[in-house]
Design a protein around this motif. Sequence first.
Motif, PDB file in Angstrom:
ATOM      1  N   THR A 166       0.838  -1.189   0.000  1.00  0.00           N
ATOM      2  CA  THR A 166       0.000   0.000   0.000  1.00  0.00           C
ATOM      3  C   THR A 166       0.879   1.247   0.000  1.00  0.00           C
ATOM      4  O   THR A 166       1.922   1.268   0.635  1.00  0.00           O
ATOM      5  CB  THR A 166      -0.895   0.036   1.255  1.00  0.00           C
ATOM      6  OG1 THR A 166      -1.678  -1.154   1.292  1.00  0.00           O
ATOM      7  CG2 THR A 166      -1.829   1.224   1.245  1.00  0.00           C
ATOM      8  N   ALA A 167       0.428   2.275  -0.708  1.00  0.00           N
ATOM      9  CA  ALA A 167       1.073   3.579  -0.680  1.00  0.00           C
ATOM     10  C   ALA A 167      -0.007   4.634  -0.797  1.00  0.00           C
ATOM     11  O   ALA A 167      -1.105   4.372  -1.238  1.00  0.00           O
ATOM     12  CB  ALA A 167       2.071   3.714  -1.833  1.00  0.00           C
ATOM     13  N   MET A 168       0.328   5.851  -0.373  1.00  0.00           N
ATOM     14  CA  MET A 168      -0.629   6.942  -0.477  1.00  0.00           C
ATOM     15  C   MET A 168       0.091   8.179  -0.976  1.00  0.00           C
ATOM     16  O   MET A 168       1.218   8.443  -0.597  1.00  0.00           O
ATOM     17  CB  MET A 168      -1.283   7.225   0.865  1.00  0.00           C
ATOM     18  CG  MET A 168      -2.361   8.262   0.779  1.00  0.00           C
ATOM     19  SD  MET A 168      -3.243   8.358   2.328  1.00  0.00           S
ATOM     20  CE  MET A 168      -4.364   9.672   1.935  1.00  0.00           C
ATOM     21  N   THR A 169      -0.584   8.924  -1.844  1.00  0.00           N
ATOM     22  CA  THR A 169      -0.052  10.194  -2.322  1.00  0.00           C
ATOM     23  C   THR A 169      -1.189  11.196  -2.342  1.00  0.00           C
ATOM     24  O   THR A 169      -2.357  10.811  -2.363  1.00  0.00           O
ATOM     25  CB  THR A 169       0.604  10.044  -3.709  1.00  0.00           C
ATOM     26  OG1 THR A 169       1.220  11.268  -4.076  1.00  0.00           O
ATOM     27  CG2 THR A 169      -0.401   9.642  -4.775  1.00  0.00           C
ATOM     28  N   THR A 170      -0.871  12.475  -2.317  1.00  0.00           N
ATOM     29  CA  THR A 170      -1.883  13.521  -2.376  1.00  0.00           C
ATOM     30  C   THR A 170      -1.573  14.431  -3.559  1.00  0.00           C
ATOM     31  O   THR A 170      -0.432  14.850  -3.718  1.00  0.00           O
ATOM     32  CB  THR A 170      -1.913  14.338  -1.079  1.00  0.00           C
ATOM     33  OG1 THR A 170      -2.178  13.449   0.000  1.00  0.00           O
ATOM     34  CG2 THR A 170      -2.982  15.402  -1.113  1.00  0.00           C
ATOM     35  N   VAL A 171      -2.594  14.713  -4.365  1.00  0.00           N
ATOM     36  CA  VAL A 171      -2.440  15.551  -5.548  1.00  0.00           C
ATOM     37  C   VAL A 171      -3.406  16.719  -5.412  1.00  0.00           C
ATOM     38  O   VAL A 171      -4.577  16.528  -5.106  1.00  0.00           O
ATOM     39  CB  VAL A 171      -2.762  14.765  -6.831  1.00  0.00           C
ATOM     40  CG1 VAL A 171      -2.499  15.614  -8.057  1.00  0.00           C
ATOM     41  CG2 VAL A 171      -1.983  13.469  -6.902  1.00  0.00           C
ATOM     42  N   THR A 172      -2.937  17.928  -5.637  1.00  0.00           N
ATOM     43  CA  THR A 172      -3.807  19.103  -5.618  1.00  0.00           C
ATOM     44  C   THR A 172      -4.194  19.433  -7.052  1.00  0.00           C
ATOM     45  O   THR A 172      -3.335  19.722  -7.873  1.00  0.00           O
ATOM     46  CB  THR A 172      -3.110  20.302  -4.959  1.00  0.00           C
ATOM     47  OG1 THR A 172      -2.753  19.949  -3.628  1.00  0.00           O
ATOM     48  CG2 THR A 172      -4.033  21.509  -4.934  1.00  0.00           C
ATOM     49  N   VAL A 173      -5.491  19.301  -7.357  1.00  0.00           N
ATOM     50  CA  VAL A 173      -5.985  19.582  -8.709  1.00  0.00           C
ATOM     51  C   VAL A 173      -7.125  20.587  -8.648  1.00  0.00           C
ATOM     52  O   VAL A 173      -7.759  20.759  -7.641  1.00  0.00           O
ATOM     53  CB  VAL A 173      -6.466  18.310  -9.432  1.00  0.00           C
ATOM     54  CG1 VAL A 173      -5.280  17.447  -9.782  1.00  0.00           C
ATOM     55  CG2 VAL A 173      -7.464  17.536  -8.623  1.00  0.00           C
TER      56      VAL A 173
END
Length: 173
Positions: A166-173
């Motif tokens: 598992t991995a998590m990333t955050t993207v601001t769009v």
Amino acid sequence: MARERELALGRPAGVDRRAVLRTGRHVAWSLPAVHVVLQSPVYATSGPAALSVTAVGHALEGRAESPSRFVVTTTVANLSSEATDDLRVAYRMADGVSATVSPPLGWTVVSGDGTGLIVLSVDTELAGSASTGPCECVFVSTGVTGGQPVPVTVVATPGVAGRPGTAMTTVTV
């Protein structure tokens, strides 16, 4: 008293043989354990597939027809010596965000295109001690994000037997 005896016999004062033996007995028990840990790398496990996932996301320059595009670069590594059976990678977007995806060559959309959960499969099994390489999936947000961070959780499952990653990333769009 021991010090006086050493000085009387002409020996220099310091640590005596018994003190070295007492201390050495404890050191001998601790050194082999450290030595074994240093020689057994994490990637040298055997048995069912054990996956490790890294994911990095960033927004793409938007155009008028698709202002909310973002990319998630994913690498899946098999830390075990056994191959995966049916490698699946699931991308879960935040609540209220739905997206479509253009998977890279060798990846297929299994389910969920247009929803908050998109599952891809890799066309070939992932061999033991191998990785997929960085795969870029381009997402187009169909929901309203308004410049807010969009968390994306990536879960890779190895098939019938094995440990998911598992991995998590955050993207601001």
